[in-house]
Design an enzyme around this catalytic site. Structure first.
Site, short mmCIF file in Angstrom:
data_model
loop_
_atom_site.label_atom_id
_atom_site.label_comp_id
_atom_site.label_asym_id
_atom_site.label_seq_id
_atom_site.Cartn_x
_atom_site.Cartn_y
_atom_site.Cartn_z
N SER A 230 0.94 -1.16 -0.21
CA SER A 230 0.05 0.14 -0.16
C SER A 230 1.04 1.29 0.03
CB SER A 230 -0.67 0.24 1.31
OG SER A 230 -1.47 1.12 1.39
N TYR A 243 -1.88 -1.13 10.72
CA TYR A 243 -2.05 -1.59 9.54
C TYR A 243 -0.66 -1.05 8.41
CZ TYR A 243 -3.95 -1.40 4.49
OH TYR A 243 -4.21 -1.71 3.02
P1 NAD Z 1 -11.58 -6.28 0.15
O1 NAD Z 1 -12.24 -6.13 1.51
O2 NAD Z 1 -12.28 -6.32 -1.02
O3 NAD Z 1 -10.62 -7.60 0.30
C1 NAD Z 1 -9.95 -7.84 1.46
C2 NAD Z 1 -10.19 -9.33 1.59
O4 NAD Z 1 -9.11 -9.83 2.67
C3 NAD Z 1 -11.64 -9.92 1.80
O5 NAD Z 1 -12.31 -9.76 0.63
C4 NAD Z 1 -11.18 -11.05 2.63
O6 NAD Z 1 -11.51 -11.97 1.74
C5 NAD Z 1 -9.92 -11.14 3.01
N1 NAD Z 1 -9.49 -11.31 4.40
C6 NAD Z 1 -9.51 -10.45 5.28
N2 NAD Z 1 -9.24 -11.06 6.49
C7 NAD Z 1 -9.12 -12.33 6.18
C8 NAD Z 1 -8.89 -13.75 6.86
N3 NAD Z 1 -8.39 -13.87 8.31
N4 NAD Z 1 -8.96 -14.71 6.20
C9 NAD Z 1 -9.10 -14.95 5.02
N5 NAD Z 1 -9.62 -13.72 4.00
C10 NAD Z 1 -9.40 -12.58 4.75
O7 NAD Z 1 -10.69 -5.09 -0.04
P2 NAD Z 1 -9.40 -4.56 -0.97
O8 NAD Z 1 -9.25 -3.14 -0.83
O9 NAD Z 1 -9.44 -4.97 -2.38
O10 NAD Z 1 -8.04 -5.19 -0.13
C11 NAD Z 1 -7.22 -6.04 -1.06
C12 NAD Z 1 -5.75 -5.61 -0.63
O11 NAD Z 1 -5.61 -4.46 -0.87
C13 NAD Z 1 -5.48 -5.76 0.76
O12 NAD Z 1 -4.18 -6.34 0.87
C14 NAD Z 1 -5.27 -4.16 1.20
O13 NAD Z 1 -4.52 -4.08 2.52
C15 NAD Z 1 -4.84 -3.48 -0.15
N6 NAD Z 1 -5.02 -2.16 -0.17
C16 NAD Z 1 -6.30 -1.62 -0.30
C17 NAD Z 1 -6.28 -0.51 -0.56
C18 NAD Z 1 -7.74 0.41 -0.67
O14 NAD Z 1 -7.85 1.70 -0.66
N7 NAD Z 1 -8.88 -0.33 -0.84
C19 NAD Z 1 -5.25 0.62 -0.59
C20 NAD Z 1 -3.90 0.05 -0.38
C21 NAD Z 1 -3.95 -1.46 0.00
#
Ligand code: NAD
Ligand code: MG
Length: 334
Positions: A230, A243
Site C-alpha cells: 500500500s 496497518y
Molecule cells: P476487500 O475487503 O475487498 O479485500 C480484502 C479481503 O481480505 C476480503 O475480501 C477478505 O476475503 C480477505 N480477508 C481478510 N481477512 C481474512 C482472513 N482472516 N482470512 C481470509 N481472508 C481474509 O478490500 P481490498 O481493498 O480489495 O483489499 C485487498 C488488498 O488491498 C488488501 O491487502 C489491502 O490492504 C490492500 N489495499 C487496499 C487499498 C484500498 O484503498 N482499498 C489501498 C492499499 C492497499
C-alpha cells in the site's frame, strides 16, 4: 472521450438520444474515434478518456458495513472490470491462487486473470460466500476453471490446507497473489486492542509468510508471486498505526524474497494501491465520516476502482515483466 459503461450512463443516454439506439453506438464511437485519432475497435479500458471523470467521483454516500463486508451493499458498487476487461491470452494456461479474491482488488485480478486464460482459485472468509460465488461465475463465464476455497488465513493450518487444495484442484500453481488484508482505523494507539493488533499482523504479515512457504515447493521457474502492499507504507496516515506497519512489511517481503528466489526463476513483486473503492474501507478501514470524500485528495480527485489496478497484476503475473522483480508498482491516483 468517456466510457459507455454502467458507471457512465450519461454517455449512453446522450449517444442513444443523438443517434437512436444500439446500432448507432458503433457509428457514434467511430465518429469520436476519428476526432481523437484512435481506431473504433479499441477495447473499453484502453480508450482515450479523462481519468478524472472515467469513474465515480466524491462525494459518496456515508456508509458502513459489518466486517468483512459485501460488494453488493456498497454504493456505488465497485467496478471490477465485469463489463470492461478484455483479455488477450497473456496468462494462457496459468494456474493462480488469489487470497481475498472475492471482492475489491482481488476480485478485479481474478476476473482479469481468467479473461487472460488462467484458471483461478480464490480464498475468502465464509461470510463472503455471496461475493465469492459471483467471482466463480465470472471466472467460469470466461471459460476457465474456478476453485472457491473459504477459510481463515489467520489460522496456520488453514494456510497450508489452502495451498494444498489450490494445487490439487488446479493441477499445480504458477501465480500466487497474497492480497487478503485487514485494516481498522483507530485515532490512537490506545484505541487498538491486543486482539485487533494481532489480527492485523496475522492477516497481513503472517499469512503471506505461511502461504508462500507452503506454495514454494509447487512453483517452477517462470512463476510469479505478487503481494498487495500500500501507499501507506511510505505515507502512513495518523489513523492507521498497525496497518501501515504491515504494509511496509509487505514491501520488504517482495524485496527480500525476490533476492532469494531469483536463482529459481521465480519473480516477486509488490503492488501499492492508493485509495481504492472496496469493502475494506467501509468496514472500519476509514472513519465513517471520511467515506464521502474518500479519494478526493489524490491528484485525480477520486478513489480508484478495482478494475484500474487489475492490469498491473496481469503484467506482473505474465512473462512480459520478466526483468521486474523485488519491485513496487504503484497506482495511487497521484
Ligand atoms: P476487500 O475487503 O475487498 O479485500 C480484502 C479481503 O481480505 C476480503 O475480501 C477478505 O476475503 C480477505 N480477508 C481478510 N481477512 C481474512 C482472513 N482472516 N482470512 C481470509 N481472508 C481474509 O478490500 P481490498 O481493498 O480489495 O483489499 C485487498 C488488498 O488491498 C488488501 O491487502 C489491502 O490492504 C490492500 N489495499 C487496499 C487499498 C484500498 O484503498 N482499498 C489501498 C492499499 C492497499
Ligand atoms: Mg471481501
Amino acid at each position: 472521450m468517456t466510457e459507455d459503461t454502467p458507471q457512465n450512463p450519461d454517455r449512453r443516454r446522450v449517444i442513444g438520444g443523438l443517434a437512436g439506439g444500439a446500432t448507432a453506438l458503433g457509428l457514434a464511437g467511430a465518429a469520436n474515434a476519428q476526432q481523437s485519432g484512435e481506431t473504433a475497435e479499441a477495447p473499453p479500458l484502453t480508450r482515450m478518456r479523462d481519468p478524472q471523470t472515467a469513474y465515480p467521483q466524491p462525494p459518496f454516500e456515508e456508509q458502513q458495513q459489518e466486517w468483512p463486508g459485501l460488494t453488493s451493499e456498497m454504493n456505488p458498487v465497485p467496478d471490477h472490470g465485469e463489463e470492461s476487461y478484455r483479455g488477450s491470452n497473456r496468462l494462457s494456461g496459468r494456474r493462480a491462487l488469489i487470497t481475498g479474491g472475492d471482492s475489491g482488488i482481488g476480485r478485479a485480478a481474478a476476473i482479469a486473470f481468467a479473461r487472460e486464460g488462467a484458471d483461478v482459485a480464490i480464498n475468502y472468509l465464509p461470510a463472503e460466500e455471496q461475493d465469492a460465488q459471483e467471482v466463480v461465475a465470472l471466472i467460469e463465464k470466461a471459460g476457465r476453471r474456478a476453485v472457491a476455497i473459504p477459510g481463515d488465513i489467520t489460522d496456520r493450518d488453514f494456510c497450508e490446507q489452502l495451498v494444498q487444495r489450490a494445487v490439487d484442484e488446479l493441477g499445480g500453481l504458477d501465480i500466487l497473489v497474497n492480497n487478503a488484508g485487514f485494516q481498522q482505523s483507530a485515532a490512537s494507539i490506545e484505541d487498538i486492542s491486543d486482539e485487533t493488533f494481532d489480527q492485523t499482523m496475522k492477516t497481513n504479515v503472517y499469512a503471506p509468510f505461511r502461504i508462500t512457504k507452503a506454495a514454494l515447493p509447487h512453483l517452477e521457474a517462470g512463476a510469479s508471486i505478487i503481494i498487495t502492499a500500500s501507499v501507506v507504507a511510505e505515507q502512513p496516515p495518523e489513523n492507521l498505526f498497525d496497518y501501515s506497519q504491515t504494509k511496509a512489511a509487505n514491501g520488504i517481503y517482495a524485496q527480500v524474497l525476490a533476492k532469494q528466489l531469483a536463482s529459481r526463476g521465480i519473480r516477486v513483486n509488490a503492488v501499492a494501491p492508493g485509495p481504492f473503492w472496496t469493502p475494506l474501507q467501509v468496514v472500519g478501514g476509514q472513519p465513517t465520516e471520511a467515506i464521502p470524500e474518500f479519494g478526493a485528495t489524490t491528484a485525480i480527485g477520486r478513489p480508484g476502482q478495482p478494475v484500474e489496478i487489475a492490469p498491473l497484476y496481469v503484467l506482473l503475473a505474465s512473462g512480459e515483466s520478466s526483468y521486474s522483480t523485488g519491485q513496487l508498482f504503484e497506482a495511487t491516483g497521484g
